[in-house]
Design a protein around this motif. Structure first.
Motif, mmCIF file in Angstrom:
data_model
loop_
_atom_site.group_PDB
_atom_site.id
_atom_site.type_symbol
_atom_site.label_atom_id
_atom_site.label_comp_id
_atom_site.label_asym_id
_atom_site.label_seq_id
_atom_site.Cartn_x
_atom_site.Cartn_y
_atom_site.Cartn_z
ATOM 1 N N LYS A 97 126.332 -6.835 72.719
ATOM 2 C CA LYS A 97 125.608 -6.778 73.986
ATOM 3 C C LYS A 97 125.241 -5.331 74.330
ATOM 4 O O LYS A 97 124.135 -5.058 74.792
ATOM 5 N N LYS A 98 126.166 -4.403 74.073
ATOM 6 C CA LYS A 98 125.900 -2.987 74.347
ATOM 7 C C LYS A 98 124.726 -2.497 73.491
ATOM 8 O O LYS A 98 123.845 -1.788 73.971
ATOM 9 N N TYR A 99 124.701 -2.888 72.225
ATOM 10 C CA TYR A 99 123.612 -2.505 71.331
ATOM 11 C C TYR A 99 122.291 -3.102 71.817
ATOM 12 O O TYR A 99 121.267 -2.435 71.860
ATOM 13 N N GLN A 100 122.350 -4.363 72.212
ATOM 14 C CA GLN A 100 121.159 -5.044 72.701
ATOM 15 C C GLN A 100 120.648 -4.376 73.977
ATOM 16 O O GLN A 100 119.433 -4.206 74.155
ATOM 17 N N GLU A 101 121.545 -3.973 74.873
ATOM 18 C CA GLU A 101 121.140 -3.297 76.106
ATOM 19 C C GLU A 101 120.473 -1.953 75.810
ATOM 20 O O GLU A 101 119.489 -1.584 76.460
ATOM 21 N N ALA A 102 121.001 -1.222 74.836
ATOM 22 C CA ALA A 102 120.398 0.069 74.465
ATOM 23 C C ALA A 102 118.988 -0.141 73.919
ATOM 24 O O ALA A 102 118.067 0.615 74.242
ATOM 25 N N GLN A 103 118.807 -1.172 73.119
ATOM 26 C CA GLN A 103 117.473 -1.471 72.595
ATOM 27 C C GLN A 103 116.528 -1.890 73.717
ATOM 28 O O GLN A 103 115.346 -1.524 73.715
ATOM 29 N N SER A 104 117.040 -2.625 74.696
ATOM 30 C CA SER A 104 116.214 -3.031 75.841
ATOM 31 C C SER A 104 115.796 -1.819 76.667
ATOM 32 O O SER A 104 114.662 -1.759 77.152
ATOM 33 N N GLN A 105 116.715 -0.871 76.843
ATOM 34 C CA GLN A 105 116.371 0.361 77.565
ATOM 35 C C GLN A 105 115.247 1.102 76.851
ATOM 36 O O GLN A 105 114.328 1.618 77.483
ATOM 37 N N LEU A 106 115.348 1.161 75.529
ATOM 38 C CA LEU A 106 114.310 1.837 74.754
ATOM 39 C C LEU A 106 112.975 1.113 74.900
ATOM 40 O O LEU A 106 111.937 1.747 75.091
ATOM 41 N N SER A 107 112.996 -0.194 74.847
ATOM 42 C CA SER A 107 111.760 -0.967 75.024
ATOM 43 C C SER A 107 111.155 -0.707 76.396
ATOM 44 O O SER A 107 109.941 -0.521 76.526
ATOM 45 N N GLY A 108 111.989 -0.665 77.423
ATOM 46 C CA GLY A 108 111.502 -0.400 78.778
ATOM 47 C C GLY A 108 110.904 0.994 78.907
ATOM 48 O O GLY A 108 109.853 1.181 79.539
ATOM 49 N N ALA A 109 111.582 1.975 78.314
ATOM 50 C CA ALA A 109 111.076 3.347 78.370
ATOM 51 C C ALA A 109 109.739 3.460 77.642
ATOM 52 O O ALA A 109 108.819 4.143 78.117
ATOM 53 N N LEU A 110 109.616 2.780 76.524
ATOM 54 C CA LEU A 110 108.334 2.794 75.795
ATOM 55 C C LEU A 110 107.234 2.131 76.614
ATOM 56 O O LEU A 110 106.096 2.616 76.632
ATOM 57 N N SER A 111 107.570 1.063 77.287
ATOM 58 C CA SER A 111 106.573 0.386 78.136
ATOM 59 C C SER A 111 106.090 1.321 79.233
ATOM 60 O O SER A 111 104.892 1.390 79.518
ATOM 61 N N ARG A 112 107.023 2.037 79.860
ATOM 62 C CA ARG A 112 106.636 2.990 80.908
ATOM 63 C C ARG A 112 105.756 4.104 80.334
ATOM 64 O O ARG A 112 104.793 4.538 80.962
ATOM 65 N N LEU A 113 106.093 4.558 79.142
ATOM 66 C CA LEU A 113 105.298 5.607 78.499
ATOM 67 C C LEU A 113 103.868 5.115 78.264
ATOM 68 O O LEU A 113 102.900 5.828 78.538
ATOM 69 N N LEU A 114 103.738 3.901 77.764
ATOM 70 C CA LEU A 114 102.407 3.367 77.494
ATOM 71 C C LEU A 114 101.637 3.112 78.785
ATOM 72 O O LEU A 114 100.409 3.251 78.820
ATOM 73 N N MET A 115 102.357 2.774 79.869
ATOM 74 C CA MET A 115 101.667 2.604 81.160
ATOM 75 C C MET A 115 101.144 3.945 81.668
ATOM 76 O O MET A 115 100.053 4.018 82.228
ATOM 77 N N VAL A 116 101.911 5.003 81.467
ATOM 78 C CA VAL A 116 101.485 6.342 81.892
ATOM 79 C C VAL A 116 100.208 6.747 81.171
ATOM 80 O O VAL A 116 99.329 7.396 81.745
ATOM 81 N N THR A 117 100.081 6.353 79.923
ATOM 82 C CA THR A 117 98.908 6.759 79.143
ATOM 83 C C THR A 117 97.614 6.180 79.708
ATOM 84 O O THR A 117 96.536 6.702 79.415
ATOM 85 N N GLU A 118 97.724 5.136 80.510
ATOM 86 C CA GLU A 118 96.530 4.559 81.127
ATOM 87 C C GLU A 118 95.827 5.579 82.026
ATOM 88 O O GLU A 118 94.631 5.471 82.276
#
Length: 196
Positions: A97-118
């Motif tokens: 679960k801890k590993y999965q949460e870390a991967q989810s955080q990374l996915s969320g951060a990438l999503s925010r990064l791609l939103m900023v690029t707009e």
């Protein structure tokens, strides 16, 4: 002496036949299949992690004042890279679960990064950024496929290991059911879209 040999041969045959029906070999095969499926998930996560520094560097050139988002992505990647992933993760639901949460955080951060690029039309038009975005999108699809294969493989292992007589064999050799992926918290709620 002859009687002892015959008894020994008969006993070994009975033990062999009993072991064949206990599922030991199939449990081993299915356990290896789970490990192989997990390796593919890790492989795709690593592919994504390898793309992130290039993506951050390209965005940094256009959006240097978006430091918070860039820092979040870099930190999330570091958190994922800092987690030791071995067989223990597959055996321990809390570590999984801890590993999965870390991967989810990374996915969320990438999503925010791609939103900023707009906000940066020149960045969106940058050929290098476009190529990295396509690679990242393809990698996210590969992650989804690898996770799906892992889910199916774990389901196959767990259902087999919980059947009789395999459940007895699994308990004797200390082979527990495997943890599986679950949806991120709040994934069952649709995001709010507001055009005001």
């Amino acid at each position: 002496m002859k009687f002892l040999k015959k008894t020994l041969v008969a006993t070994s045959m009975v033990v062999t036949l009993n072991l064949m029906g206990c599922g030991y070999n199939t449990l081993q095969v299915k356990d290896e299949a789970v490990a192989a499926a997990w390796s593919e998930v890790e492989n795709q996560y690593q592919r994504r992690a390898d793309l992130i520094p290039n993506l951050v560097n390209v965005v940094k050139g256009y959006a240097s004042h978006e430091q918070q988002v860039l820092t979040e992505v870099t930190q999330a990647r570091a958190n994922v890279a800092g987690l030791k992933v071995d067989k223990q993760v597959l055996e321990n639901p809390e570590l999984f679960k801890k590993y999965q949460e870390a991967q989810s955080q990374l996915s969320g951060a990438l999503s925010r990064l791609l939103m900023v690029t707009e906000n940066y039309p020149n960045l969106k038009a940058d050929v290098q950024f476009q190529a990295l975005q396509v690679q990242l999108e393809g990698t996210e699809n590969r992650i989804a496929v690898a996770r799906n294969r892992y889910i199916t493989t774990v389901q196959d292992f767990n259902s087999y290991a919980r059947q009789f007589p395999q459940v007895m064999t699994a308990k004797v050799i200390g082979m527990d059911t495997k943890p599986n992926f679950s949806a991120d918290a709040g994934a069952n709620k649709a995001p709010t879209v507001n055009f005001n």
